[in-house]
Design an enzyme around this catalytic site. Structure first.
Site, PDB file in Angstrom:
ATOM      1  N   GLU A  30       0.888  -1.152   0.000  1.00  0.00           N
ATOM      2  CA  GLU A  30       0.000   0.000   0.000  1.00  0.00           C
ATOM      3  C   GLU A  30       0.923   1.197   0.000  1.00  0.00           C
ATOM      4  OE1 GLU A  30      -1.287   2.975   1.765  1.00  0.00           O
ATOM      5  OE2 GLU A  30      -2.278   1.782   3.337  1.00  0.00           O
TER       6      GLU A  30
ATOM      7  N   CYS B  78      -2.433   7.798   4.857  1.00  0.00           N
ATOM      8  CA  CYS B  78      -2.477   7.382   3.449  1.00  0.00           C
ATOM      9  C   CYS B  78      -3.704   7.967   2.755  1.00  0.00           C
ATOM     10  CB  CYS B  78      -2.560   5.867   3.310  1.00  0.00           C
ATOM     11  SG  CYS B  78      -1.893   4.944   4.670  1.00  0.00           S
TER      12      CYS B  78
END
Lengths: 525, 525
Positions: free
Chosen positions: A264, A301
């Site tokens: 990720e 994120c």
């Protein structure tokens, strides 16, 4: 519990001899005791060999055994009490309340996977009856998913608990039946050891093979490369930078036997402000968006790094409200000196791109490694023309992109790289335009949300924390939520296997009381 | 239906100008009319641009529309009648009866995916209710899987119907909502065009955008490389050699945006003969195994290329029966002169490995490109010491590996590379040993079968035609059976999306009447 600076390799504490590392308090710049000993290839080899030795026993434990392991880890993390929170605070600069919340999330994730294990749908048990009188006869066919093998996990700097040693990757891999070897993030070594010792003890208390869990420490990339290259490792979980993720993908795909990497990586999480919403509640959106932008010093994120709106009076009012909201926002300590430097550099580079103006700033830094929030603006034409405007600036910085009209906004949406999230602020009058955007955005993001903000990732069944490249290296997966277990499973078909040799999930008596697909229909019992 | 030698790009027939290709009748060596015009990058670009333009419309068609498309393709293939079978026979050398069976399988696969579409579990619809009074409030979260994007398909030489233009990859990709661009296998160009025209017509008759399907023709690797490298393509299905599959993986992973490749490559499909079974029915096993070995000239991915047994009298009897059964087996025409050459070369190389003896042969070749069946033998010690014994020899060749005892057999099992299948012949008295083997074999293969033969791959819900590398490039997937659709899907989460903008699978009223997971429990209606 003392922090010793050792690695945890199976049941042992091992002092690394290759390098000396220590954590730094980013709020003060001070070095934190103790010194950690970093290991190398030999320790990666030892941890992987133990993981391989543990694998068959561990993957064949009853799901209830693994559920209890996860619950014991959750209990153990909670039992660490303030010592864990204080160490994580010292190592990360994150506020205590935030870390308490993150601890709750971490324990909640572990308990969710205990529920997933007891529920058993993760096994995808599927039975096709034999048809002995058909021409040709059909054999008895049964499918279940099994663990892929030992998994390497690389934790994230920005979630020292929830995406680290006992974070979502570890929880879902252990749930699947995969031993886990974690490479500790060098920014929170003490936090890592505290949590690692909880897992090590839970493995021992559960009577499980020691190789179910190891925690490695090392500086640079060599120990991580050795870990991913090791033949025992069958999958990799990673949360971090694009460069770091792609480097692991490269190692994993260059192995004699390539393995999947679930990295990720990077996302700028576009927020689309549609005209009616901007007119009716632009001021409120501006304030909420700025709150989302500066949350946790922007170190999520899912931080909203890109805001798109159509030109006009409502945008002018929004801009003024956002700039006003931003100027009261304090600078906040970033996780590490390196992350702080990268933020300063990224924000500085964005300011120098032709056609980009800095239109707002938060309060100036009042201590070491503090990030000053910043808002930039450019036109859609510039955004489309210059790829530098699309680079992630990790931290409390966002870029407002002004579009001429709905068509240009749609063109910007089509131009975007893959994202973890895409957000639409829309009133009922915006729904026609929102529908057009949604068709584009579901191709661009793992999660599309309306009238909210992308920070805040629920841990549940329907969550997708993933998305098309470069948001992740594997768009088929999520790293948060119940489906995260699927990353560490593969299907196996059992044809005419004698009843006494069938795994429990596939036995006629259904001893695990699973929902199973029988001849194409879901049945239970 | 005439075969023209054109490519099918969307609704058009396009004459390739780059190269001239023709199919060859391997049974006679004759060139088959017509000449095909091979295309290049420009045609790949045109097909991919059309696929991209078709994607949003196609993926958002009701599942029923795509189910009818698949059924229309199945009907159209059947309606081609003998012309299709005769052309496939001429191009492949495969017997007419085998091709008739393969046509039935091809139509059956298409109709299975129509059922899968109507059933709707492929969408993985998942709903988590909003919890507005929780702290913090939980948003409304809904997950569905959507199509990944246009898919490139490379058909196999050995299944000119079932793993080719309208084979399992195409059927599952179209079912998922992915436009498909097929690169025709040069060994069966006419068969490809006949089937391609059926799909082209079904797309037009269904009122679907022309870019839903294209069929490219080209020699060498350049058009295939251009296809996989095209930014519109989001996944690749491939069945063929290890070298060919790995080359596509390399292209796919070197793209600015890497994409998944589902390559089904090589497998030697070990068969383990356990002592009691060998004693009680060794002669029958020998005859059945030789039948499986020579079926279709051994040109199956699941051909039993490796047989393992423990030394002793029962093995001696088995060996004698196998050698006797083999010597009556006719040589059979292979698919292409190239495949025949590779078989001769592979079998020749195996015979030259130190410690390997050829112990049996079938009848000598009686025509061009015929493969003579062959059986080789070596010891487990030699097998473990020399990796050349583990290379796939595509064709009717198998290697008997003699083990000292159960432990050595288990050591050989652990030493194996990834396989599509692993087979155990076991009587009740063998079950303890079989259980130990099963634990090893489920890590090595996608399908483990007992008391049968690996050739014959059922198309059903529980089938797995996949397995660890190098059997495939992605061990998480199957290329046969209902789960094959999962290769071409990715999950998207919809957070607080207004009711009128929700996709049908996720609407409160459940208009598609799906089984859905609501707050963790399966519900329908």
């Amino acid at each position: 519990m003392n922090i010793t600076g050792d690695m945890l390799i199976g049941a042992s504490a091992v002092r690394g001899q290759q390098t000396r590392l220590h954590a730094i308090n980013p709020a003060t710049g001070e070095t934190l005791a103790p010194v950690f000993g970093g290991g190398g290839e030999a320790e990666a080899e030892r941890a992987c060999a133990l993981a391989e030795a543990a694998f068959d026993t561990f993957r064949n434990t009853p799901p209830e055994t693994r559920a209890r392991l996860l619950e014991a880890i959750a209990d153990g993390i909670e039992a660490l009490g303030d010592a864990l929170i204080e160490r994580a605070h010292a190592e990360s600069g994150l506020p205590l309340a935030r870390l308490q919340g993150e601890r709750g999330r971490t324990a909640g994730q572990l308990r969710l996977f205990a529920r997933v294990l007891r529920d058993g749908r993760w096994q995808s048990a599927t039975l096709d009856s034999a048809l002995p009188r058909r021409t040709p006869p059909r054999p008895d066919l049964r499918l279940q998913k099994i663990a892929v093998g030992p998994v390497a996990v690389f934790g994230a700097s920005n979630f020292p608990l929830a995406f680290s040693v006992a974070g979502g990757d570890t929880a879902s891999a252990l749930a699947a039946g995969c031993p886990v070897v974690v490479k500790a993030h060098s920014a929170h070594l003490g936090t890592s050891e505290l949590v690692g010792r909880v897992i090590q003890k839970a493995v021992a208390d559960g009577g499980l093979p020691e190789g179910v869990f190891s925690l490695l420490v090392g500086s640079g990339t060599s120990i991580g490369t050795a870990l991913v290259a090791h033949p025992a490792i069958q999958a990799v979980g990673f949360t971090g930078s694009r460069a770091g993720g792609l480097a692991l993908v490269q190692v994993a795909s260059s192995r004699p036997q390539p393995i999947p990497v679930y990295a990720e990586m990077s996302s700028i999480n576009p927020v689309f402000l549609l005209p009616a919403a901007l007119r009716s509640r632009g001021g409120q959106i501006a304030r909420d968006l700025v709150d989302s932008l500066v949350l946790g010093a922007g170190q999520f994120c899912t931080n909203p790094g890109l805001v798109l709106a159509q030109q006009g009076d409502a945008l002018d009012a929004f801009r003024a409200a956002a700039v006003a909201a931003l100027q009261d926002k304090a600078a906040a300590t970033m996780l590490t000196p390196g992350i702080h430097r990268a933020y300063e550099q990224g924000a500085g580079q964005l300011a120098e791109v032709e056609g980009v103006q800095r239109i707002g700033l938060g309060c100036a830094a009042a201590g070491p490694n503090q990030a000053r929030p910043a808002l930039f603006e450019t036109t859609a034409a510039r955004f489309l023309a210059d790829h530098r405007t699309q680079a992630e600036v990790f931290g409390p910085s966002s870029l407002l992109v002004v579009c001429r009209d709905a068509d240009e906004m749609l063109a910007v949406a089509r131009h975007l790289e893959g994202q973890l999230t895409a957000t639409v602020q829309a009133d009922a009058a915006d729904h026609a335009q929102a529908g057009n955007l949604l068709t584009v955005l579901e191709r661009k993001a793992g999660r599309v949300l309306f009238n909210g903000y992308p920070t805040g990732v629920e841990v549940s069944f329907a969550m997708v924390h993933g998305g098309p490249f470069p948001a992740t290296s594997d768009t088929r997966a999520t790293s948060v939520g119940a489906s995260a277990i699927e990353r560490f499973l593969r299907p196996v078909c059992y044809q005419n296997v004698p009843a006494e040799l069938l795994p429990p999930a596939l036995q006629d008596a259904n001893p695990l009381n699973l929902w199973r697909l029988k001849d194409g229909e879901p049945v239970k019992g």
